[in-house]
Scaffold this active site. Structure first.
Site, PDB file in Angstrom:
ATOM      1  N   GLY A  20       0.780  -1.240   0.000  1.00 26.94           N
ATOM      2  CA  GLY A  20       0.000   0.000   0.000  1.00 26.94           C
ATOM      3  C   GLY A  20       0.811   1.289   0.000  1.00 26.94           C
ATOM      4  N   ILE A  21       0.514   2.142   0.986  1.00 27.04           N
ATOM      5  CA  ILE A  21       1.110   3.484   1.047  1.00 27.04           C
ATOM      6  C   ILE A  21       2.624   3.401   1.268  1.00 27.04           C
ATOM      7  CG2 ILE A  21       1.103   5.658   2.337  1.00 27.04           C
ATOM      8  CD1 ILE A  21      -1.882   5.000   3.074  1.00 27.04           C
ATOM      9  N   ARG A  43     -14.509   3.116  14.937  1.00 25.60           N
ATOM     10  CA  ARG A  43     -13.045   3.189  14.828  1.00 25.60           C
ATOM     11  C   ARG A  43     -12.443   3.589  16.191  1.00 25.60           C
ATOM     12  NH1 ARG A  43     -14.389   1.316  10.679  1.00 25.60           N
ATOM     13  NH2 ARG A  43     -13.764   1.820   8.547  1.00 25.60           N
ATOM     14  N   ASP A  79       9.338  -4.052   7.292  1.00 21.65           N
ATOM     15  CA  ASP A  79       7.968  -4.563   7.355  1.00 21.65           C
ATOM     16  C   ASP A  79       7.989  -5.874   8.156  1.00 21.65           C
ATOM     17  OD1 ASP A  79       5.322  -3.873   5.319  1.00 21.65           O
ATOM     18  OD2 ASP A  79       5.265  -5.717   6.505  1.00 21.65           O
ATOM     19  N   VAL A 128      -7.972   5.198   1.585  1.00 22.68           N
ATOM     20  CA  VAL A 128      -7.020   4.993   0.494  1.00 22.68           C
ATOM     21  C   VAL A 128      -7.225   3.590  -0.076  1.00 22.68           C
ATOM     22  CG1 VAL A 128      -4.566   4.998  -0.105  1.00 22.68           C
ATOM     23  CG2 VAL A 128      -5.386   6.447   1.791  1.00 22.68           C
ATOM     24  N   TYR A 162      -8.695   2.500  16.862  1.00 18.17           N
ATOM     25  CA  TYR A 162      -7.904   3.029  15.747  1.00 18.17           C
ATOM     26  C   TYR A 162      -7.802   4.555  15.823  1.00 18.17           C
ATOM     27  CZ  TYR A 162      -6.367   3.927  10.963  1.00 18.17           C
ATOM     28  OH  TYR A 162      -5.667   4.353   9.859  1.00 18.17           O
ATOM     29  N   LYS A 211      -4.425   6.840  16.386  1.00 22.00           N
ATOM     30  CA  LYS A 211      -3.952   7.800  15.382  1.00 22.00           C
ATOM     31  C   LYS A 211      -3.952   9.229  15.955  1.00 22.00           C
ATOM     32  CE  LYS A 211      -2.905   5.078  11.972  1.00 22.00           C
ATOM     33  NZ  LYS A 211      -1.541   4.979  11.426  1.00 22.00           N
TER      34      LYS A 211
HETATM   35  N1  NAD Z   1      -5.750   2.630   3.661  1.00 20.31           N
HETATM   36  C1  NAD Z   1      -6.390   3.622   4.263  1.00 20.31           C
HETATM   37  O1  NAD Z   1      -7.560   3.919   3.977  1.00 20.31           O
HETATM   38  C2  NAD Z   1      -5.666   4.458   5.294  1.00 20.31           C
HETATM   39  C3  NAD Z   1      -6.253   5.674   5.690  1.00 20.31           C
HETATM   40  C4  NAD Z   1      -5.625   6.462   6.634  1.00 20.31           C
HETATM   41  C5  NAD Z   1      -4.417   6.048   7.178  1.00 20.31           C
HETATM   42  N2  NAD Z   1      -3.871   4.866   6.792  1.00 20.31           N
HETATM   43  C6  NAD Z   1      -2.604   4.466   7.422  1.00 20.31           C
HETATM   44  O2  NAD Z   1      -1.630   4.282   6.416  1.00 20.31           O
HETATM   45  C7  NAD Z   1      -0.675   3.328   6.872  1.00 20.31           C
HETATM   46  C8  NAD Z   1      -0.454   2.307   5.780  1.00 20.31           C
HETATM   47  O3  NAD Z   1      -1.691   1.712   5.468  1.00 20.31           O
HETATM   48  P1  NAD Z   1      -1.978   0.921   4.109  1.00 20.31           P
HETATM   49  O4  NAD Z   1      -3.321   1.331   3.662  1.00 20.31           O
HETATM   50  O5  NAD Z   1      -0.827   1.043   3.182  1.00 20.31           O
HETATM   51  O6  NAD Z   1      -2.093  -0.557   4.723  1.00 20.31           O
HETATM   52  P2  NAD Z   1      -1.512  -1.976   4.249  1.00 20.31           P
HETATM   53  O7  NAD Z   1      -2.152  -2.965   5.154  1.00 20.31           O
HETATM   54  O8  NAD Z   1      -1.668  -2.113   2.772  1.00 20.31           O
HETATM   55  O9  NAD Z   1       0.046  -1.873   4.596  1.00 20.31           O
HETATM   56  C9  NAD Z   1       0.488  -1.816   5.926  1.00 20.31           C
HETATM   57  C10 NAD Z   1       1.848  -2.475   6.005  1.00 20.31           C
HETATM   58  O10 NAD Z   1       2.298  -2.375   7.370  1.00 20.31           O
HETATM   59  C11 NAD Z   1       2.844  -3.618   7.768  1.00 20.31           C
HETATM   60  N3  NAD Z   1       2.733  -3.763   9.216  1.00 20.31           N
HETATM   61  C12 NAD Z   1       1.602  -3.894   9.950  1.00 20.31           C
HETATM   62  N4  NAD Z   1       1.898  -4.064  11.244  1.00 20.31           N
HETATM   63  C13 NAD Z   1       3.257  -4.035  11.330  1.00 20.31           C
HETATM   64  C14 NAD Z   1       4.163  -4.173  12.412  1.00 20.31           C
HETATM   65  N5  NAD Z   1       3.744  -4.411  13.662  1.00 20.31           N
HETATM   66  N6  NAD Z   1       5.487  -4.082  12.164  1.00 20.31           N
HETATM   67  C15 NAD Z   1       5.922  -3.881  10.887  1.00 20.31           C
HETATM   68  N7  NAD Z   1       5.113  -3.766   9.826  1.00 20.31           N
HETATM   69  C16 NAD Z   1       3.788  -3.838  10.042  1.00 20.31           C
HETATM   70  C17 NAD Z   1       2.037  -4.669   7.014  1.00 20.31           C
HETATM   71  O11 NAD Z   1       2.744  -5.889   6.897  1.00 20.31           O
HETATM   72  C18 NAD Z   1       1.807  -3.987   5.675  1.00 20.31           C
HETATM   73  O12 NAD Z   1       2.840  -4.284   4.750  1.00 20.31           O
HETATM   74  C19 NAD Z   1      -1.216   2.760   8.188  1.00 20.31           C
HETATM   75  O13 NAD Z   1      -0.580   3.390   9.274  1.00 20.31           O
HETATM   76  C20 NAD Z   1      -2.679   3.156   8.153  1.00 20.31           C
HETATM   77  O14 NAD Z   1      -3.219   3.332   9.458  1.00 20.31           O
HETATM   78  C21 NAD Z   1      -4.461   4.058   5.862  1.00 20.31           C
END
Ligand code: NAD
Length: 244
Positions: free
Chosen positions: A17-18, A142, A37, A178, A145, A149
């Site tokens: 993802g991000i 949420r 990761d 996202v 969560y 945050k």
């Molecule tokens: N997707 C959304 O809608 C959204 C919105 C707002 C904020 N976010 C934030 O963006 C960030 C990334 O989210 P994303 O959408 O890319 O999610 P995702 O699940 O696609 O990716 C998250 C990554 O973090 C890794 N991860 C999780 N726990 C971990 C740990 N304890 N140690 C190491 N790695 C770990 C996972 O293996 C994964 O590769 C997160 O912090 C999430 O809260 C996401």
């Protein structure tokens, strides 16, 4: 010439993802990237994969040692790894609360605590945390969560003020929803995935979900010298949610 030539970068949650997009864009702009990761098998090509659970102090310590061995130091830290929860206070268990806080809040704290001394020593460092609009406004279901945050937003500002005069900048991004594998998982758990996607989309005035790269570009801006006078900011990337 890349915007981040010679910059040494650590990104957590770089396997999806991000975080994947943040790492990919840094690499494209000349940065050297440690892609951390808990499952580092799918980090971007050209990065250094490191396996870490950011909720563990020992593993964070090991991450710092690996990053220093691989890069010789760290200039930019992106605390992006996070996990979700979809319950209200009434449904959330203590275990869930602790699990979400252990990653999102404690993990961010531990990474900052581990990498800041080196940044202070070199009198330069940039930290960009991935928070969420859920840390700024109330969203249904949420509880853990949002609170975790909110802690990331507050910690970002606290650190920004603490080290503003020491060459360290600390900011966060606050994305709306996202379209990452995270949301795919949420949809799979929903009773009616199409209806839930429509609900998430309708919440954002632009009428669509963000692409992971749109958040990553904001992270790169905050990490760049273009943001040299920006610290303690919450950069909202939400298609208009907060404005509505
Ligand atoms: N997707 C959304 O809608 C959204 C919105 C707002 C904020 N976010 C934030 O963006 C960030 C990334 O989210 P994303 O959408 O890319 O999610 P995702 O699940 O696609 O990716 C998250 C990554 O973090 C890794 N991860 C999780 N726990 C971990 C740990 N304890 N140690 C190491 N790695 C770990 C996972 O293996 C994964 O590769 C997160 O912090 C999430 O809260 C996401």
């Amino acid at each position: 010439m890349g915007k981040f030539d010679g910059r040494r970068v650590v990104v957590t949650g770089a396997g999806s993802g991000i975080g994947y997009e943040i790492s990919r864009l840094f690499l494209a702009e000349g940065g050297e990237v440690v892609a951390a990761d808990r499952d580092p098998r799918s980090v971007p090509p050209g990065s250094f994969p490191v396996k870490v659970d950011i909720s563990s102090p020992d593993e964070i310590d090991q991450l710092r040692k690996s990053a220093y061995e691989l890069l010789g130091g760290v200039d930019i830290l992106c605390n992006n790894a996070g996990i979700g929860s979809t319950t209200s206070i009434l449904e959330a268990t203590v275990e869930e609360w602790d699990r979400v806080f252990a990653v999102n809040a404690r993990g961010t704290f531990l990474c900052m605590k581990s990498f800041l001394p080196g940044m202070l020593e070199q009198k330069f460092g940039v930290i960009v945390n991935t928070a969420s609009v859920a840390g700024m406004i109330g969203l249904r279901d949420r509880a853990s969560y949002s609170a975790s945050k909110g802690a990331v937003v507050a910690l970002t500002k606290q650190a920004a003020v603490q080290w503003a005069a020491a060459g360290i900048r600390c900011n966060c991004v606050c994305p709306g929803t996202v379209d990452s594998p995270w949301v795919e998982r949420l949809l799979q758990q929903a009773e009616d995935p199409d209806a839930y996607r429509a609900e998430l989309t309708a919440r954002q005035p632009m009428g669509r979900l963000a692409e992971p790269t749109e958040v990553a570009k904001a992270v790169l801006y905050l990490a760049s010298d273009d943001a040299a006078f920006v610290t303690g900011a919450e950069l909202v990337i939400d298609g208009g949610i907060l404005a509505s």
